[in-house]
Write a protein that holds these residues in place. Structure first.
Motif, PDB file in Angstrom:
ATOM      1  N   HIS A  58     -20.488   2.737  13.560  1.00 46.37           N
ATOM      2  CA  HIS A  58     -19.750   3.588  12.636  1.00 46.37           C
ATOM      3  C   HIS A  58     -20.184   3.390  11.192  1.00 46.37           C
ATOM      4  O   HIS A  58     -20.117   4.306  10.389  1.00 46.37           O
ATOM      5  N   ASP A  70     -17.742  13.442   9.789  1.00 45.02           N
ATOM      6  CA  ASP A  70     -17.333  13.460   8.380  1.00 45.02           C
ATOM      7  C   ASP A  70     -18.093  14.494   7.575  1.00 45.02           C
ATOM      8  O   ASP A  70     -17.539  15.175   6.727  1.00 45.02           O
ATOM      9  N   GLU A  78     -22.987   6.843   7.221  1.00 43.31           N
ATOM     10  CA  GLU A  78     -21.700   6.296   7.608  1.00 43.31           C
ATOM     11  C   GLU A  78     -20.876   7.327   8.356  1.00 43.31           C
ATOM     12  O   GLU A  78     -20.956   8.521   8.067  1.00 43.31           O
ATOM     13  N   VAL A  95      -5.373   7.863   5.711  1.00 45.08           N
ATOM     14  CA  VAL A  95      -4.506   6.920   5.001  1.00 45.08           C
ATOM     15  C   VAL A  95      -3.300   7.658   4.402  1.00 45.08           C
ATOM     16  O   VAL A  95      -2.161   7.184   4.471  1.00 45.08           O
ATOM     17  N   PRO A 104     -14.027   7.874   1.448  1.00 49.65           N
ATOM     18  CA  PRO A 104     -14.588   9.044   2.134  1.00 49.65           C
ATOM     19  C   PRO A 104     -13.454   9.974   2.549  1.00 49.65           C
ATOM     20  O   PRO A 104     -12.351   9.506   2.855  1.00 49.65           O
ATOM     21  N   ARG A 150     -12.340  11.674   5.127  1.00 49.26           N
ATOM     22  CA  ARG A 150     -11.515  11.535   6.319  1.00 49.26           C
ATOM     23  C   ARG A 150     -10.691  10.271   6.269  1.00 49.26           C
ATOM     24  O   ARG A 150      -9.571  10.227   6.795  1.00 49.26           O
ATOM     25  N   GLN A 151     -11.208   9.225   5.642  1.00 48.53           N
ATOM     26  CA  GLN A 151     -10.411   8.015   5.487  1.00 48.53           C
ATOM     27  C   GLN A 151      -9.234   8.309   4.564  1.00 48.53           C
ATOM     28  O   GLN A 151      -8.112   7.859   4.814  1.00 48.53           O
ATOM     29  N   LEU A 169      -5.355  15.968  12.316  1.00 52.44           N
ATOM     30  CA  LEU A 169      -6.769  15.958  11.955  1.00 52.44           C
ATOM     31  C   LEU A 169      -7.668  16.475  13.069  1.00 52.44           C
ATOM     32  O   LEU A 169      -8.867  16.634  12.856  1.00 52.44           O
ATOM     33  N   LEU A 214     -10.428   5.023  11.123  1.00 53.44           N
ATOM     34  CA  LEU A 214     -10.410   5.557   9.759  1.00 53.44           C
ATOM     35  C   LEU A 214      -9.398   4.804   8.903  1.00 53.44           C
ATOM     36  O   LEU A 214      -9.682   4.444   7.749  1.00 53.44           O
ATOM     37  N   ILE A 263       0.792   4.044  -2.968  1.00 51.88           N
ATOM     38  CA  ILE A 263       0.443   5.439  -2.706  1.00 51.88           C
ATOM     39  C   ILE A 263       1.605   6.338  -3.106  1.00 51.88           C
ATOM     40  O   ILE A 263       1.418   7.426  -3.672  1.00 51.88           O
ATOM     41  N   LEU A 305       0.832  -1.200   0.000  1.00 56.69           N
ATOM     42  CA  LEU A 305       0.000   0.000   0.000  1.00 56.69           C
ATOM     43  C   LEU A 305       0.869   1.253   0.000  1.00 56.69           C
ATOM     44  O   LEU A 305       0.632   2.198  -0.754  1.00 56.69           O
ATOM     45  N   ARG A 357      -5.327  19.867  20.604  1.00 57.52           N
ATOM     46  CA  ARG A 357      -4.030  20.330  20.124  1.00 57.52           C
ATOM     47  C   ARG A 357      -3.344  21.251  21.120  1.00 57.52           C
ATOM     48  O   ARG A 357      -2.149  21.185  21.324  1.00 57.52           O
TER      49      ARG A 357
END
Lengths: 379, 159
Positions: free
Chosen positions: A205, A243, A225, B114, B107, B109-110, B131, B141, A13, A9, A329
């Motif tokens: 979730h 989200d 979702e 990632v 989505p 936020r995922q 985030l 996520l 990427i 992965l 933060r």
């Protein structure tokens, strides 16, 4: 340690990212914009400063000077922080919150309590009860994500991830540590949990709100979702969906159409509603992207917005008179008067401040990175 | 402006890579990187160098990307990119194309989580701070995002 797929992965990427090359001229354009924007800022600030000073003078020729002298004289203590209230006014008698730290052996992931104890679910699966300064382990479970304490029972949610593919909702008797009810959700991740008079509600979730009544019967309603926290209040269930910047409002019986409070269109920009609590007849929503706490009435209408609650407010709790807000933060903990919506005191928590619980004397904050809890009380 | 030019040279390529992975559009990525540099550097006397600048630039890009998503109300499933005209594709290129489409279909936020974990190599805590969410939320996520990407690769890449 990375799995084989994670290694692949990462390579893929990176291969996608490798397609991006800086185009010719971009550096020149960017540096020119920086130079131009600085010139504009200097002019803009000068004009604004002149206008502000002029307005303050016209309002009261000497009050601004007196306030400045008071601020220099008062200073700030090491562990307490003073800050302006939600409308930018300084409280001349504003206090701080004194903080003390309780070290743990593990990450505190979720936090709740009742009048006698604080309950903490940790990353290694411990359920800890903290009472009268003593810590006791009451139960061991898969990693817990959500926790709710009600009438001698502690509800935990967890699982539905790589380590534990089956999600679970577990009810533990607070005094014996014995499991009294278990709900398994294969392939799903239960998140927030809260209890009402006759049922427990779980935000899944993957998109459902689940209602578990005392006989164990389950009713589900699909929302969207990305559901995280859930709050039971006055016959309604509130569910955060960070989200899409929404808070869902669902009747407790799940028998009529849910509605959504859309916070995305707020003037502060992006919205990520996270922590929820209720008190003083309203619902309080910590929004980590907008950097505010929203105040909603029972119909979902936005009544007000509280600023100066930190850069990333992630959770909120009601003590009976005050609302406490934790900000990740900048580690700021803010105490807000629930009647006036004004910030009355602030304090500092540990690293990675997240979940917060309030009792009548103060608040507890879970510090994920600090492996600790911070206890904050008014001076 | 020498310091600004040095900072640009040092950090713009990495910033562009992140913006491109997040948006899938090279022109948009260039605009976002430029906006980020302007936001960070237009204040005289602001932090100039070191890891802190890179982190602050990254956070600015993340926030700009999120603002853009909110503003244009992006669909969860974006339009597929054009398939290359070549009749035969090397396996590596095909996988990269599938990954690119799969990333854009995640989505928001995922996708952010990632990209920060696997492209920027941030820790879970650093990702959570970038985030403004909790570490458990990051884990969730990332787990979901990786699962979706794995499924897309298994289904769409011929072996």
């Amino acid at each position: 340690m990375s799995t084989d797929f994670e290694v692949k992965l990462r390579q893929l990427i990176t291969a996608v990212a490798d397609e991006a090359a800086v185009r010719p001229g971009h550096e020149h354009e960017t540096l020119n914009r920086i130079r131009t924007s600085r010139r504009t800022s200097v002019v803009g600030i000068s004009v604004a400063a002149i206008l502000l000073i002029g307005a303050a003078w016209l309002a009261d020729p000497f009050s601004w000077l007196a306030t400045a002298l008071d601020d220099r004289k008062n200073g700030a203590a090491t562990d307490t922080v003073r800050s302006p209230d939600a409308r930018g006014k300084q409280h001349s008698d504003q206090a701080g919150l004194t903080a003390s730290t309780l070290r743990l052996q593990d990450q505190p992931l979720a936090l709740d309590g009742d009048s006698a104890s604080v309950w903490v679910a940790t990353g290694m699966g411990q359920l800890l009860q903290i009472s009268d300064g003593r810590i006791a382990e009451r139960y061991r479970a898969p990693v817990a994500r959500g926790i709710a304490v009600e009438a001698g029972t502690v509800w935990l949610t967890g699982g539905g991830d790589g380590a534990n593919p089956t999600g679970a909702v577990v009810a533990v008797d607070a005094s014996s540590g014995r499991v009294v009810q278990t709900l398994e959700l294969p392939g799903e991740a239960p998140y927030g949990v809260d209890t009402g008079a006759t049922a427990t509600y779980v935000a899944i979730h993957e998109g459902d709100l689940a209602r578990v009544d005392r006989t164990g019967d389950i009713t589900r309603v699909p929302l969207s979702e990305g559901l995280t926290q859930v709050l039971v209040d006055a016959g309604q269930i509130w569910v955060a969906e960070p989200d899409d910047g929404r808070v869902w409002r669902v009747p407790a019986g799940l028998d009529t159409e849910p509605s959504a409070v859309d916070l995305v269109a707020n003037p502060r920009g992006p919205s990520c509603p996270q922590g929820l609590t209720s008190g003083a007849g309203v619902v309080w929503v910590a929004d980590s992207c907008a950097g505010v706490v929203w105040v909603l009435d029972v119909s979902g209408k936005v009544l007000d917005r509280i600023d100066n609650v930190g850069t990333t407010p992630v959770d909120v709790a009601f003590s009976g008179r005050f609302v406490y807000v934790s900000s990740t933060r900048d580690r700021l903990v803010t105490q807000v008067d629930a009647r006036t919506y004004e910030v009355v005191a602030t304090g500092r928590s540990g690293r990675g401040a997240s979940a917060i619980f309030a009792d009548s004397n103060g608040s507890w904050v879970a510090n994920l990175e600090g492996f600790s809890l911070t206890r904050l009380e008014p001076e | 402006m020498d310091k600004e030019a040095d900072l640009y040279s040092q950090h713009a390529p990495g910033a562009l890579r992140l913006a491109y992975v997040l948006t899938g559009d090279l022109d948009v990525a260039h605009d976002l990187v430029q906006d980020a540099f302007v936001k960070v550097l237009r204040r005289p006397g602001f932090l100039r160098s070191g890891d802190a600048f890179e982190a602050y630039l990254r956070t600015t890009i993340v926030n700009l990307v999120r603002s853009r998503w909110r503003r244009i109300n992006i669909e969860r499933r974006s339009q597929p990119i054009l398939v290359r005209a070549s009749a035969t594709l090397e396996s590596a290129v095909e996988e990269r194309d599938v990954m690119q489409r799969a990333l854009r279909a995640l989505p928001p936020r995922q996708r952010l989580a990632v990209a920060l974990r696997y492209l920027e190599d941030l820790s879970e805590q650093e990702t959570a701070e970038a985030l403004g969410i909790s570490v458990p939320a990051v884990k969730s996520l990332v787990q979901r995002g990786v699962a979706s990407l794995r499924r897309e690769l298994e289904v769409n890449v011929e072996h």
